[in-house]
Scaffold this motif. Structure first.
Motif, PDB file in Angstrom:
ATOM      1  N   ALA A  86      25.660 -18.191  44.449  1.00 47.41           N
ATOM      2  CA  ALA A  86      26.090 -18.490  43.083  1.00 47.41           C
ATOM      3  C   ALA A  86      27.539 -18.070  42.915  1.00 47.41           C
ATOM      4  CB  ALA A  86      25.212 -17.740  42.073  1.00 47.41           C
ATOM      5  N   THR A  87      28.208 -18.701  41.969  1.00 44.48           N
ATOM      6  CA  THR A  87      29.615 -18.412  41.750  1.00 44.48           C
ATOM      7  C   THR A  87      29.982 -18.573  40.282  1.00 44.48           C
ATOM      8  OG1 THR A  87      31.887 -18.993  42.394  1.00 44.48           O
ATOM      9  CG2 THR A  87      30.325 -20.793  42.194  1.00 44.48           C
ATOM     10  N   GLY A  88      30.981 -17.825  39.870  1.00 42.92           N
ATOM     11  CA  GLY A  88      31.609 -18.114  38.598  1.00 42.92           C
ATOM     12  C   GLY A  88      32.438 -19.376  38.758  1.00 42.92           C
ATOM     13  N   GLY A  89      32.633 -20.095  37.679  1.00 47.00           N
ATOM     14  CA  GLY A  89      33.388 -21.340  37.760  1.00 47.00           C
ATOM     15  C   GLY A  89      34.603 -21.318  36.857  1.00 47.00           C
ATOM     16  N   THR A  90      35.443 -22.321  37.043  1.00 42.70           N
ATOM     17  CA  THR A  90      36.573 -22.479  36.159  1.00 42.70           C
ATOM     18  C   THR A  90      36.240 -23.569  35.140  1.00 42.70           C
ATOM     19  OG1 THR A  90      38.969 -22.798  36.107  1.00 42.70           O
ATOM     20  CG2 THR A  90      37.726 -24.220  37.591  1.00 42.70           C
ATOM     21  N   MET A  91      37.178 -23.900  34.272  1.00 41.47           N
ATOM     22  CA  MET A  91      36.920 -24.912  33.240  1.00 41.47           C
ATOM     23  C   MET A  91      36.513 -26.234  33.894  1.00 41.47           C
ATOM     24  SD  MET A  91      39.447 -26.149  30.193  1.00 41.47           S
ATOM     25  CE  MET A  91      39.645 -24.457  29.640  1.00 41.47           C
ATOM     26  N   ALA A  92      35.441 -26.812  33.398  1.00 41.17           N
ATOM     27  CA  ALA A  92      34.874 -28.017  34.026  1.00 41.17           C
ATOM     28  C   ALA A  92      35.635 -29.273  33.623  1.00 41.17           C
ATOM     29  CB  ALA A  92      33.411 -28.149  33.631  1.00 41.17           C
ATOM     30  N   ASN A  93      35.477 -30.285  34.489  1.00 43.23           N
ATOM     31  CA  ASN A  93      35.997 -31.635  34.216  1.00 43.23           C
ATOM     32  C   ASN A  93      37.502 -31.640  33.925  1.00 43.23           C
ATOM     33  OD1 ASN A  93      33.403 -32.903  34.460  1.00 43.23           O
ATOM     34  ND2 ASN A  93      32.899 -32.078  32.435  1.00 43.23           N
ATOM     35  N   THR A  94      38.232 -31.088  34.845  1.00 41.85           N
ATOM     36  CA  THR A  94      39.693 -31.086  34.766  1.00 41.85           C
ATOM     37  C   THR A  94      40.249 -31.691  36.057  1.00 41.85           C
ATOM     38  OG1 THR A  94      39.927 -28.904  35.771  1.00 41.85           O
ATOM     39  CG2 THR A  94      39.630 -28.984  33.377  1.00 41.85           C
ATOM     40  N   ASP A  95      41.570 -31.679  36.176  1.00 45.81           N
ATOM     41  CA  ASP A  95      42.175 -32.200  37.409  1.00 45.81           C
ATOM     42  C   ASP A  95      41.765 -31.388  38.635  1.00 45.81           C
ATOM     43  OD1 ASP A  95      43.513 -34.194  36.048  1.00 45.81           O
ATOM     44  OD2 ASP A  95      45.376 -33.035  35.848  1.00 45.81           O
ATOM     45  N   VAL A  96      41.420 -30.111  38.431  1.00 42.39           N
ATOM     46  CA  VAL A  96      41.140 -29.245  39.578  1.00 42.39           C
ATOM     47  C   VAL A  96      39.663 -28.926  39.760  1.00 42.39           C
ATOM     48  CG1 VAL A  96      43.414 -28.186  39.439  1.00 42.39           C
ATOM     49  CG2 VAL A  96      41.499 -27.133  38.236  1.00 42.39           C
ATOM     50  N   ALA A  97      38.824 -29.217  38.774  1.00 40.98           N
ATOM     51  CA  ALA A  97      37.413 -28.825  38.846  1.00 40.98           C
ATOM     52  C   ALA A  97      36.502 -29.936  38.346  1.00 40.98           C
ATOM     53  CB  ALA A  97      37.176 -27.548  38.035  1.00 40.98           C
ATOM     54  N   GLY A  98      35.288 -29.958  38.918  1.00 38.55           N
ATOM     55  CA  GLY A  98      34.306 -30.962  38.541  1.00 38.55           C
ATOM     56  C   GLY A  98      33.405 -30.508  37.417  1.00 38.55           C
ATOM     57  N   GLU A  99      32.239 -31.136  37.317  1.00 41.30           N
ATOM     58  CA  GLU A  99      31.359 -30.933  36.164  1.00 41.30           C
ATOM     59  C   GLU A  99      30.781 -29.522  36.078  1.00 41.30           C
ATOM     60  OE1 GLU A  99      27.738 -33.264  36.540  1.00 41.30           O
ATOM     61  OE2 GLU A  99      28.092 -33.430  38.698  1.00 41.30           O
ATOM     62  N   TYR A 100      30.678 -28.801  37.192  1.00 39.89           N
ATOM     63  CA  TYR A 100      30.108 -27.454  37.173  1.00 39.89           C
ATOM     64  C   TYR A 100      31.168 -26.352  37.212  1.00 39.89           C
ATOM     65  CZ  TYR A 100      25.868 -30.040  38.334  1.00 39.89           C
ATOM     66  OH  TYR A 100      24.830 -30.923  38.321  1.00 39.89           O
ATOM     67  N   GLY A 101      32.409 -26.748  37.138  1.00 35.04           N
ATOM     68  CA  GLY A 101      33.475 -25.763  37.234  1.00 35.04           C
ATOM     69  C   GLY A 101      33.805 -25.381  38.664  1.00 35.04           C
ATOM     70  N   PHE A 102      33.232 -26.110  39.649  1.00 41.05           N
ATOM     71  CA  PHE A 102      33.571 -25.898  41.056  1.00 41.05           C
ATOM     72  C   PHE A 102      34.934 -26.525  41.342  1.00 41.05           C
ATOM     73  CE2 PHE A 102      28.771 -26.247  42.167  1.00 41.05           C
ATOM     74  CZ  PHE A 102      28.562 -24.955  41.713  1.00 41.05           C
ATOM     75  N   MET A 103      35.731 -25.870  42.180  1.00 38.79           N
ATOM     76  CA  MET A 103      37.005 -26.451  42.567  1.00 38.79           C
ATOM     77  C   MET A 103      36.744 -27.751  43.337  1.00 38.79           C
ATOM     78  SD  MET A 103      38.766 -24.116  41.184  1.00 38.79           S
ATOM     79  CE  MET A 103      40.440 -24.594  41.613  1.00 38.79           C
ATOM     80  N   ARG A 104      37.544 -28.755  43.058  1.00 35.24           N
ATOM     81  CA  ARG A 104      37.278 -30.075  43.650  1.00 35.24           C
ATOM     82  C   ARG A 104      37.344 -30.058  45.171  1.00 35.24           C
ATOM     83  NH1 ARG A 104      36.500 -33.809  39.921  1.00 35.24           N
ATOM     84  NH2 ARG A 104      37.454 -33.595  37.858  1.00 35.24           N
ATOM     85  N   GLN A 105      38.172 -29.151  45.758  1.00 37.56           N
ATOM     86  CA  GLN A 105      38.316 -29.171  47.211  1.00 37.56           C
ATOM     87  C   GLN A 105      37.051 -28.711  47.939  1.00 37.56           C
ATOM     88  OE1 GLN A 105      40.222 -27.266  45.170  1.00 37.56           O
ATOM     89  NE2 GLN A 105      40.577 -25.213  45.985  1.00 37.56           N
ATOM     90  N   TRP A 106      36.188 -27.919  47.250  1.00 40.18           N
ATOM     91  CA  TRP A 106      34.946 -27.519  47.921  1.00 40.18           C
ATOM     92  C   TRP A 106      33.705 -27.883  47.118  1.00 40.18           C
ATOM     93  CZ3 TRP A 106      32.817 -24.070  44.543  1.00 40.18           C
ATOM     94  CH2 TRP A 106      33.645 -23.182  43.870  1.00 40.18           C
ATOM     95  N   GLU A 107      33.870 -28.741  46.139  1.00 39.53           N
ATOM     96  CA  GLU A 107      32.745 -29.128  45.287  1.00 39.53           C
ATOM     97  C   GLU A 107      31.629 -29.797  46.092  1.00 39.53           C
ATOM     98  OE1 GLU A 107      33.682 -32.213  42.480  1.00 39.53           O
ATOM     99  OE2 GLU A 107      32.223 -31.432  41.033  1.00 39.53           O
ATOM    100  N   THR A 108      31.995 -30.682  47.012  1.00 42.82           N
ATOM    101  CA  THR A 108      30.970 -31.378  47.799  1.00 42.82           C
ATOM    102  C   THR A 108      30.165 -30.398  48.642  1.00 42.82           C
ATOM    103  OG1 THR A 108      32.331 -33.374  47.900  1.00 42.82           O
ATOM    104  CG2 THR A 108      30.590 -33.161  49.539  1.00 42.82           C
ATOM    105  N   VAL A 109      30.858 -29.464  49.274  1.00 44.81           N
ATOM    106  CA  VAL A 109      30.170 -28.447  50.089  1.00 44.81           C
ATOM    107  C   VAL A 109      29.256 -27.596  49.211  1.00 44.81           C
ATOM    108  CG1 VAL A 109      30.500 -26.448  51.603  1.00 44.81           C
ATOM    109  CG2 VAL A 109      32.067 -28.395  51.737  1.00 44.81           C
ATOM    110  N   ALA A 110      29.740 -27.212  48.036  1.00 44.22           N
ATOM    111  CA  ALA A 110      28.942 -26.380  47.133  1.00 44.22           C
ATOM    112  C   ALA A 110      27.645 -27.083  46.720  1.00 44.22           C
ATOM    113  CB  ALA A 110      29.767 -26.025  45.899  1.00 44.22           C
ATOM    114  N   LYS A 111      27.746 -28.363  46.439  1.00 43.22           N
ATOM    115  CA  LYS A 111      26.546 -29.110  46.044  1.00 43.22           C
ATOM    116  C   LYS A 111      25.570 -29.227  47.218  1.00 43.22           C
ATOM    117  CE  LYS A 111      28.634 -31.834  42.310  1.00 43.22           C
ATOM    118  NZ  LYS A 111      29.049 -33.184  41.862  1.00 43.22           N
ATOM    119  N   GLN A 112      26.114 -29.446  48.409  1.00 43.99           N
ATOM    120  CA  GLN A 112      25.243 -29.550  49.582  1.00 43.99           C
ATOM    121  C   GLN A 112      24.477 -28.253  49.815  1.00 43.99           C
ATOM    122  OE1 GLN A 112      28.141 -30.554  52.598  1.00 43.99           O
ATOM    123  NE2 GLN A 112      27.991 -32.760  52.218  1.00 43.99           N
ATOM    124  N   ARG A 113      25.111 -27.141  49.498  1.00 42.85           N
ATOM    125  CA  ARG A 113      24.462 -25.839  49.715  1.00 42.85           C
ATOM    126  C   ARG A 113      23.752 -25.335  48.466  1.00 42.85           C
ATOM    127  NH1 ARG A 113      29.108 -22.829  53.377  1.00 42.85           N
ATOM    128  NH2 ARG A 113      29.446 -24.605  54.773  1.00 42.85           N
TER     129      ARG A 113
END
Length: 342
Positions: A86-113
């Motif tokens: 589990a992780t704290g997230g940043t503001m969601a749905n921005t240029d840098v983060a997706g719907e869960y506040g995950f950073m876009r560069q590792w969002e796919t990996v985070a969802k897979q795990r």
């Protein structure tokens, strides 16, 4: 813990019992022989201890449920296959983060795990407790620091406060790898990245030097300039860039807390801070280049005169394995030989 519900109190007791059963401990022995961030381990591999600014922290066995309260540190933990759940997230749905506040560069990996997003922006102690961590990791500085919760969290599970403002993601990966028993995974991903660094170094032709690397504020009023201690500064230096000096008259704003990685420059001081022959704009897409060039009070800077202003991507504010690799690829595109044109 003021404000906690009865359910959470019960969970807190369960977690404390869990921690005791797994044998983790936190030792604030100031006489530890370990240097800061040094890790020691028993001949059998466990227990392992790390020296922190809060004292020596010891794990008797590999953690299985790590909670990261820092989106910056989470990327590095994912890269070395740490059991972060589990992780704290940043503001969601921005240029840098997706719907869960995950950073876009590792969002796919985070969802897979199947990583759980505990909260966004403001750290939440109850959410951390509910995740039943056996190790909590906190960044020492930055907007994603949950340091103010340390006194509460250290009684829930072993809690590691570690700074990323003076370490590259590779240094962090090495520390995490040694402490968590993931040395081989850390070395593997670092070696893979170093190969890409050397490839980039060989194929790019640097813009006029020195270079000012910075985050340009969205309202065009100033910026945060990366120092040599920053992860960005360290990577640029390794690639051969010479970081431009910032005059002492510009330094001194510690409004974000004492940090080694940035120099804050705003208002009348801002143009004086941009001494590079070229400028790299971090945390910025290409449209920000023209904003910078069109800002009236920046017309006299040498980088604008030289037409040497480059945006290097929205995901470069917090460098981890994923975003740093993306940065290398952008530098290859911008400055790859034959001689770049802009």
């Amino acid at each position: 813990m003021v404000g906690m519900t009865g359910l959470v109190r019960c969970m807190l007791l369960s977690v404390i019992c869990f921690v005791v059963l797994t044998g983790c401990e936190q030792d604030h022995d100031s006489e530890s022989h370990l240097a800061l961030w040094q890790v020691s381990q028993a001949d059998s591999g466990w227990p392992r201890s790390i020296q922190t600014e809060q004292g020596r922290l010891t794990l008797t066995q590999p953690p299985k449920r790590i909670v990261s309260t820092s989106v910056t540190l989470t990327g590095t933990l994912l890269a070395i296959n740490a059991p972060v759940i589990a992780t704290g997230g940043t503001m969601a749905n921005t240029d840098v983060a997706g719907e869960y506040g995950f950073m876009r560069q590792w969002e796919t990996v985070a969802k897979q795990r199947k990583l759980i997003s505990l909260y966004q922006t403001e750290a939440n102690a109850e959410a951390i407790v509910e995740a039943r961590p056996d190790l909590i990791i906190i960044s020492a500085t930055g907007g994603d620091s949950a340091r103010k919760l340390y006194a509460q969290l250290k009684d829930i599970a072993p809690t590691l406060i570690i700074g990323y403002d003076d370490k590259s993601w590779m240094q962090l990966a090495n520390i995490f790898g040694q402490f968590l028993g993931l040395e081989e995974q850390a070395q593997s991903v670092i070696a893979q990245f170093e190969q890409e660094v050397q490839k980039t170094k060989q194929m790019i032709q640097l813009p006029p030097q020195p270079t000012t690397g910075m985050v340009y504020y969205q309202d065009n009023t100033g910026g945060n300039i990366w120092t040599r201690e920053s992860a960005q500064g360290q990577l640029l230096t390794e690639l051969g860039f010479q970081l431009a000096e910032v005059p002492d008259s510009v330094k001194g704003d510690n409004s974000m807390g004492k940090r080694d990685d940035i120099i804050i420059a705003t208002g009348e001081r801002f143009p004086d801070a941009i001494t590079g022959q070229s400028v790299l704009l971090f945390a910025a897409a290409k449209d920000r280049e023209q904003d910078f060039i069109n800002t009236p009070y920046l017309q006299a800077t040498q980088a604008v005169k030289n037409h040497q202003v480059y945006a290097v991507g929205n995901d470069t504010f917090r460098l981890d394995y994923y975003s740093a690799t993306n940065l290398l690829h952008r530098l290859q595109t911008l400055f790859g030989q034959p001689k770049h044109a802009h």
